[in-house]
Design an enzyme around this catalytic site. Structure first.
Site, PDB file in Angstrom:
ATOM      1  CG  ASN A  41      -0.413  -0.003   2.478  1.00 34.22           C
ATOM      2  OD1 ASN A  41       0.600  -1.030   2.716  1.00 34.22           O
ATOM      3  ND2 ASN A  41      -0.845   0.483   3.483  1.00 34.22           N
ATOM      4  CD  GLU A  43      -1.459   4.903   4.306  1.00 34.78           C
ATOM      5  OE1 GLU A  43      -0.963   5.851   5.147  1.00 34.78           O
ATOM      6  OE2 GLU A  43      -1.938   4.057   4.844  1.00 34.78           O
ATOM      7  CB  CYS A  52      -5.443  -1.345  -1.871  1.00 32.76           C
ATOM      8  SG  CYS A  52      -6.653  -0.831  -0.802  1.00 32.76           S
ATOM      9  CD  GLU A  54      -5.389  -5.893  -1.165  1.00 31.30           C
ATOM     10  OE1 GLU A  54      -5.103  -4.768  -1.038  1.00 31.30           O
ATOM     11  OE2 GLU A  54      -6.256  -6.191  -0.095  1.00 31.30           O
ATOM     12  CB  CYS A  85     -10.922  -3.082   0.690  1.00 34.25           C
ATOM     13  SG  CYS A  85      -9.684  -2.984  -0.588  1.00 34.25           S
TER      14      CYS A  85
END
Ligand code: THU
Length: 117
Positions: A41, A43, A52, A54, A85
């Protein structure tokens, strides 16, 4: 669960850039052709721009020409493992393991077929 995928997910988790949430996530995605792509991830100070782990792995895979995918391991530091998520379909925690079938996580998903006219 492939030990190699778990190792790759744990390894890339260390590279997560998450100064705001401090929630490190790593993902190792196995493509149908056997290649493994990883993501962590990342940010942003503009929180909504966060990517994310993934999706990072999926983006890396697609950019490299991979298409079908067989498995994804998602590594976090929480136990029990966090429910992923919508983009995340399988997760591994430090001590325990949970598995889901995709359709149970996201029943009646908005999918490609929905857009076909
Ligand atoms: N995050 C992921 O990377 N994958 C998930 O499945 C859920 C959340 C990240 C986004 C953000 O950087 C941090 O975890 C906290 O939400």
């Amino acid at each position: 669960m492939s030990a190699e995928l778990v190792r790759r997910a744990r390894d890339v988790q260390k590279n997560a850039y998450c100064p705001y949430s401090k929630f490190r996530v790593g993902a190792a995605l196995e493509a149908a052709d056997g290649r493994v792509f990883v993501g962590a991830n990342v940010e942003s100070a503009s929180y909504g721009l966060t990517i994310c782990a993934e999706r990072m792995a999926i983006g890396a895979a697609v950019a490299d020409g991979a298409r079908g995918f067989s498995r994804i391991v998602v590594a976090t530091d929480v136990d029990p493992p966090a429910s992923p998520c919508g983009a995340c379909r399988q997760a591994v925690g430090p001590k325990t393991e949970r598995r889901w079938v995709l359709r149970d996580l996201l029943p009646d998903a908005f999918a490609k077929a929905t857009l076909t006219r």
